[in-house]
Design an enzyme around this catalytic site. Structure first.
Site, PDB file in Angstrom:
ATOM      1  N   LYS A 120      10.903 -39.972 -11.318  1.00 39.97           N
ATOM      2  CA  LYS A 120      11.722 -39.218 -10.357  1.00 39.97           C
ATOM      3  C   LYS A 120      10.836 -38.198  -9.630  1.00 39.97           C
ATOM      4  O   LYS A 120      10.007 -37.532 -10.257  1.00 39.97           O
ATOM      5  CB  LYS A 120      12.807 -38.465 -11.141  1.00 39.97           C
ATOM      6  CG  LYS A 120      14.008 -38.056 -10.326  1.00 39.97           C
ATOM      7  CD  LYS A 120      14.923 -39.243 -10.137  1.00 39.97           C
ATOM      8  CE  LYS A 120      16.346 -38.827  -9.813  1.00 39.97           C
ATOM      9  NZ  LYS A 120      17.188 -40.029  -9.601  1.00 39.97           N
ATOM     10  N   THR A 133      16.262 -42.657 -14.350  1.00 41.49           N
ATOM     11  CA  THR A 133      15.539 -41.540 -13.722  1.00 41.49           C
ATOM     12  C   THR A 133      16.478 -40.353 -13.527  1.00 41.49           C
ATOM     13  O   THR A 133      16.037 -39.206 -13.501  1.00 41.49           O
ATOM     14  CB  THR A 133      14.884 -41.950 -12.385  1.00 41.49           C
ATOM     15  OG1 THR A 133      15.896 -42.260 -11.438  1.00 41.49           O
ATOM     16  CG2 THR A 133      13.944 -43.127 -12.573  1.00 41.49           C
ATOM     17  N   ARG A 148     -17.814 -19.290  16.734  1.00 44.32           N
ATOM     18  CA  ARG A 148     -16.539 -19.972  17.020  1.00 44.32           C
ATOM     19  C   ARG A 148     -15.444 -19.384  16.145  1.00 44.32           C
ATOM     20  O   ARG A 148     -15.719 -18.909  15.032  1.00 44.32           O
ATOM     21  CB  ARG A 148     -16.663 -21.481  16.778  1.00 44.32           C
ATOM     22  CG  ARG A 148     -17.034 -21.849  15.354  1.00 44.32           C
ATOM     23  CD  ARG A 148     -17.065 -23.365  15.138  1.00 44.32           C
ATOM     24  NE  ARG A 148     -17.505 -23.684  13.778  1.00 44.32           N
ATOM     25  CZ  ARG A 148     -17.470 -24.881  13.230  1.00 44.32           C
ATOM     26  NH1 ARG A 148     -17.030 -25.910  13.927  1.00 44.32           N
ATOM     27  NH2 ARG A 148     -17.877 -25.087  11.994  1.00 44.32           N
TER      28      ARG A 148
HETATM   29  O1  LIG Z   1     -17.972 -27.377  10.391  1.00 43.87           O
HETATM   30  C1  LIG Z   1     -18.015 -28.433  11.044  1.00 43.87           C
HETATM   31  N1  LIG Z   1     -18.536 -29.550  10.480  1.00 43.87           N
HETATM   32  C2  LIG Z   1     -18.598 -30.742  11.137  1.00 43.87           C
HETATM   33  O2  LIG Z   1     -19.090 -31.749  10.577  1.00 43.87           O
HETATM   34  C3  LIG Z   1     -18.126 -30.780  12.464  1.00 43.87           C
HETATM   35  N2  LIG Z   1     -18.046 -31.763  13.405  1.00 43.87           N
HETATM   36  C4  LIG Z   1     -17.481 -31.231  14.507  1.00 43.87           C
HETATM   37  O3  LIG Z   1     -17.239 -31.877  15.570  1.00 43.87           O
HETATM   38  N3  LIG Z   1     -17.213 -29.911  14.307  1.00 43.87           N
HETATM   39  C5  LIG Z   1     -17.593 -29.615  13.044  1.00 43.87           C
HETATM   40  N4  LIG Z   1     -17.543 -28.443  12.322  1.00 43.87           N
END
Ligand SMILES: O=c1[nH]c(=O)c2[nH]c(=O)[nH]c2[nH]1
Length: 320
Positions: A14, A73, A200
């Site tokens: 379940k 169940t 980033r």
């Molecule tokens: O941290 C990352 N690893 C990757 O392997 C990867 N590939 C990607 O396009 N961006 C990222 N960022």
């Protein structure tokens, strides 16, 4: 997955058994530097459970339609809910072990049980008291954030039950670091369109799984060797904060190193990560200045990695 000794897969059970137990035994853990977490009142100890059984005596229920040994169940669901009332522990792993052992005690023809539980997180809410705000222990907020869980296999061994495998889990952790992550130096060829980036806004979805050297440390937190999922996620976000990382691959390696360092009782850690880095629309002039981003478009990248204690003694590198 449950198999008979012949190698045949055989199980039934379940899923989505919702168990809302109140006033379980409070959990206490040994604090670690990365986390303010010291325990859980367990006033609400709620789980979504999945439960499956196996055994050679069930073969004829599949091959001949013989229901004479089939525990419905629906009865399994009732069994789990009723036993939850008697459980005297304070950990998800303890609950799984307790229910599985009771089931094997009750039904002698069942050989093995595979069961899992996702904790349904409820957050204590604070109300004003003398000199501050305090959890009132009565009103809670359902949390939609990451959650803990466990996955266990229990097998009959002679007259007793033994835990054959136990993985503890932290699922759906979603973390963003707005600055301090890079991704450059990767293979550039005729298929490459992704620009290199020195900074980033790295957004990751992360599942972390861990296995103890001795499952008893998870089943019985009173041994003082319990690693709480709250501590694991606090390690993850601290490491994310502390290091400027060149990739998600290296970030999860660093998180794993810290988990294995803090918890000598953990034998192995696994990661499944997903890259959800925001798409840049307006680049900030410099770090800490205004930028505009939007949701990334699929498809999404992912990483999987496992680490054992042997990795603690090894510098990161290409050997092994
Ligand atoms: O941290 C990352 N690893 C990757 O392997 C990867 N590939 C990607 O396009 N961006 C990222 N960022």
């Amino acid at each position: 997955m449950l198999h008979l000794t012949t190698g045949r897969t055989l199980y039934y059970g379940k899923g989505d058994v919702l168990v809302y137990r109140t006033y379980a035994k409070p959990l206490e853990v040994v604090p670690i530097p990365e986390s303010p977490f010291t325990g859980d009142s367990n006033v609400i100890f709620a789980h979504n459970m999945k439960f499956a059984v196996s055994g050679v005596s069930l073969l004829t229920s599949f091959t001949e339609g013989d229901n004479s040994r089939v525990v419905a169940t629906d009865s399994m669901k009732n069994f789990i809910l009723r036993q939850a009332a008697h459980f005297e522990g304070g950990s998800t792993e303890g609950l799984l072990a307790y229910v599985a052992e009771k089931f094997l005690d009750t039904y002698a023809h069942i050989d093995a049980i595979e069961l899992s539980a996702d904790r349904i997180p409820y957050q204590a809410l604070a109300t004003p008291g003398p000199g501050g705000f305090y959890g009132n222990g009565l009103v809670f907020r359902r949390s939609r954030n990451e959650h803990a869980g466990a996955h266990m296999e229990v097998r009959r061994e002679g007259v007793s039950a033994a835990i054959a495998s136990l993985w503890c889990t932290l699922s759906d952790l979603q973390l963003i670091k707005v600055s301090g992550s890079s991704f450059y130096g990767f293979v550039r060829d005729e298929y490459t369109t992704l620009p290199e980036t020195k900074d980033r806004p790295l957004f990751i979805f992360l599942d972390i799984l861990w296995r103890y050297e001795h499952s008893a440390d998870a089943v019985s937190p009173e041994h003082g060797r319990y690693a709480a999922a709250e501590q694991i996620h606090d390690i993850a976000h601290n490491v994310f904060y502390e290091f400027a990382t060149p990739s998600i691959q290296y970030l999860i390696w660093l998180i794993g190193q810290r988990i294995l360092t803090r918890f000598p009782q953990i034998a192995e850690v696994r990661f499944e990560s997903n890259n959800r880095t925001w798409e840049t629309v307006v680049e900030p002039a410099e770090a800490g200045k205004a930028g505009v981003y939007t949701e990334p478009r699929p498809p999404y990248g992912f990483q999987g990695f496992s680490m054992t204690r042997a990795d603690l003694n090894r510098e990161s590198g290409i050997n092994g």
